[in-house]
Design an enzyme around this catalytic site. Sequence first.
Site, PDB file in Angstrom:
ATOM      1  CG  ASP A   1      -0.368   0.229   2.232  1.00 31.88           C
ATOM      2  OD1 ASP A   1       0.578  -0.986   2.771  1.00 31.88           O
ATOM      3  OD2 ASP A   1      -0.282   0.888   3.148  1.00 31.88           O
TER       4      ASP A   1
ATOM      5  CG  ASP B   1       3.793   5.692   5.354  1.00 34.92           C
ATOM      6  OD1 ASP B   1       3.904   6.654   6.209  1.00 34.92           O
ATOM      7  OD2 ASP B   1       2.479   4.749   4.963  1.00 34.92           O
TER       8      ASP B   1
END
Length: 491
Positions: free
Chosen positions: A256, A266
């Site tokens: 992800d 991220d």
Amino acid sequence: MEDRKVIIETGWNLDNSYANLPKLFFSKQVPTPVDSPKLIILNDHLAAYLGLNVQSLQKSDGVAVLAGNQIPKGALPIAQAYAGHQFGHFTMLGDGRALLLGEQITPRGDRVDIQLKGSGRTPYSRGGDGKAALGPMLREYIISEAMYALGIPTTRSLAVVTTGESVFREAELPGAVLTRVAASHLRVGTFQYAAEWGTVEELRALADYALKRHFLDGDGTENRYLFLLQEVIKRQAALIAKWQQVGFIHGVMNTDNVTISGETIDYGPCAFMDTYDPATVFSSIDMKGRYAYGNQPYIAGWNLVRFAETLLPLIDDNKEKAAQLAESAIGEFMQLYHSNWLSGMRTKLGIFNEEAEDKILIENLLSIMHKYGADYTNTFRALTFDDFTDMALFDTESFAEWHEKWQERLGRQEESKDSYHELMKSSNPEIIPRNHRVEEALEAAEKKGDYSVMEKLLDVLSNPYAHSNEQAGYVALPEKSTCPYRTFCGT
């Protein structure tokens, strides 16, 4: 004379193409209002690229948008659905604390996502509060902007706003919202979600959208979906090579967190390596070293296999043929990665042309660095400026032998010493966001409300190849500690 109030348009020019996908892929959700939003930092240069008015963003209405208290004209806030292999285990995920406001169309005609991170609960929050703490949001701002300055594809940070509310984790922490900018938030996990819970036609709609968003050249290809796979492979091979060249360790390379665009995303448990060691791990939850520095290329390949699996129904109706085509494409990844890595490492050593023995020369240097615990960034900085002091590595016979071979290699190219020196200066950063410097900035911000430490750090990180006097003080390593440095997800 009566003052006249001049109202300046903020400059939002939002579209919502992602919301035209099947409903499977998102849920409409408004941000959770916060008590007392306060702008902490605003990325003026990024705002200008986006076509936004900096002065207007700093006013109460502008801050209200960045906090999620107001929805700008044209926005359609949604939480995106996706799945992912987290540490090898497949699970349903989705934006649990983030909302896509829309896609800003810039003055240059670029389309980029505008996302609020820490904007409250969504249907995918899985029991979480959907909020974010100030420290992790400032950390993402610092690291993502440092990555951008280093020339590495990345999501970027437009602003951080405090909420005036507390977030409860291991302790009570100040809450914040980060505004993140990305080429898109399409992930390998988005395709895994479609393949697992959608129809083939819904999967096709997603693939067509990704092609239109990022790979328009696919229109003229014989097999558009095989082309999609090949292009994502190319971008990831280039990206991971750049990570390795600066000693960046992502820390949570779940599917992800693999973007279709090829951007880094991220910045939770990430960090930059000081002492060169391929086994380096910073993430507090990576107990077995799955995402260690030396494993990153192999994990990237593993993640891309998962991506290829999702596209099989689109690549060919014949399952066996689809698998063969996908396998052939995946087989190119490591070669592409090594080609990118070797090319980048040559520039770090001032090498313009190619020789078969270059790989051995580079690997021998890394082996010596590992043996003597040399700092990764400062070793290449020292080579750039012929400054062989203050490092045990440089007093060894092994290094002397290597250095002689390196000089011989440089002598076998036509370019002058000044030329290869300039190449090395532009390839070896003077400064990276050292872990202790980042922590110093975060501690001052969180505990004292002092943002000057962070602002100064961001300033010197903004041009890491300047090799300026202002950066010299950030070259020093942290004091040795018996406790290894650890980072956390920030959720």
